[in-house]
Motif scaffolding. Sequence first.
Motif, PDB file in Angstrom:
ATOM      1  N   LYS A   1      41.248  29.089  45.485  1.00 41.13           N
ATOM      2  CA  LYS A   1      40.153  29.812  46.197  1.00 41.13           C
ATOM      3  C   LYS A   1      40.178  31.047  46.529  1.00 41.13           C
ATOM      4  O   LYS A   1      39.267  31.892  46.456  1.00 41.13           O
ATOM      5  CB  LYS A   1      39.873  28.886  47.373  1.00 41.13           C
ATOM      6  N   ASP A   2      41.554  31.420  47.020  1.00 37.67           N
ATOM      7  CA  ASP A   2      41.443  32.944  47.921  1.00 37.67           C
ATOM      8  C   ASP A   2      41.466  33.789  46.641  1.00 37.67           C
ATOM      9  O   ASP A   2      40.923  35.012  46.537  1.00 37.67           O
ATOM     10  CB  ASP A   2      42.410  33.005  48.919  1.00 37.67           C
TER      11      ASP A   2
ATOM     12  N   GLU B   1      40.114  33.281  43.519  1.00 34.33           N
ATOM     13  CA  GLU B   1      38.743  33.278  43.111  1.00 34.33           C
ATOM     14  C   GLU B   1      37.852  34.370  43.865  1.00 34.33           C
ATOM     15  O   GLU B   1      37.052  35.177  43.141  1.00 34.33           O
ATOM     16  CB  GLU B   1      38.151  32.046  43.384  1.00 34.33           C
ATOM     17  N   LYS B   2      37.982  34.484  44.985  1.00 31.43           N
ATOM     18  CA  LYS B   2      37.433  35.244  45.838  1.00 31.43           C
ATOM     19  C   LYS B   2      37.657  36.843  45.406  1.00 31.43           C
ATOM     20  O   LYS B   2      36.815  37.764  45.077  1.00 31.43           O
ATOM     21  CB  LYS B   2      37.681  35.132  47.322  1.00 31.43           C
ATOM     22  N   THR B   3      38.992  37.158  45.289  1.00 28.15           N
ATOM     23  CA  THR B   3      39.470  38.352  44.824  1.00 28.15           C
ATOM     24  C   THR B   3      38.677  38.810  43.425  1.00 28.15           C
ATOM     25  O   THR B   3      38.284  39.715  43.400  1.00 28.15           O
ATOM     26  CB  THR B   3      40.980  38.638  44.604  1.00 28.15           C
TER      27      THR B   3
ATOM     28  N   SER C   1      47.026  36.827  41.270  1.00 25.04           N
ATOM     29  CA  SER C   1      46.186  38.051  41.640  1.00 25.04           C
ATOM     30  C   SER C   1      45.820  38.727  40.186  1.00 25.04           C
ATOM     31  O   SER C   1      46.385  38.328  39.268  1.00 25.04           O
ATOM     32  CB  SER C   1      46.993  39.262  42.412  1.00 25.04           C
TER      33      SER C   1
END
Length: 154
Positions: A9-10, A12-14, A73
């Motif tokens: 999830k995190d 995906e946000k990036t 990342s």
Amino acid sequence: MVIEVVILKDVEKTLSERGISVDNVREVIEHGETTGEKIYLPAENKFLAKKVIGKATFYTMYSPLEGKFTLHSAYAHRMSMKEPITIVTAETTDWVCYKCNEKLVRSNIDMEYLGITRAAPGISCPKCKLSFIEEYVAGKTLVVAESLLEKKRA
Ligand SMILES: [Zn+2]
């Protein structure tokens, strides 16, 4: 080659903040895996690959696990790398070139954008000169330089 990418999830946000699609990610990982043009952190099973897609260079940091690729990342820059790469010190990094099995060293890379060249710090294989811009440089230095040069031209 089917590239199955696991994106938390995190991360995906990036990706959405940086305007990077899952297709971009898959293409970069596939490129790294098929050409062997990638670097890795031996202690962490982490790989970094890059590919020029359209007008930008995309980077992915990932871990292969059980036939899948976990993305840690991804980032991109629009400036393009120019040869030759200048290796500034013999200061080694933890990154290892997958093809040469050499530790990467710090380097100075000329980056061109909109006809203007600026030097940026990078990391390079001392043997094959495969070079990468690290995430913090792409995210700070290059983003600022790109927007300044865009304003200058506008
Ligand atoms: Zn190399």
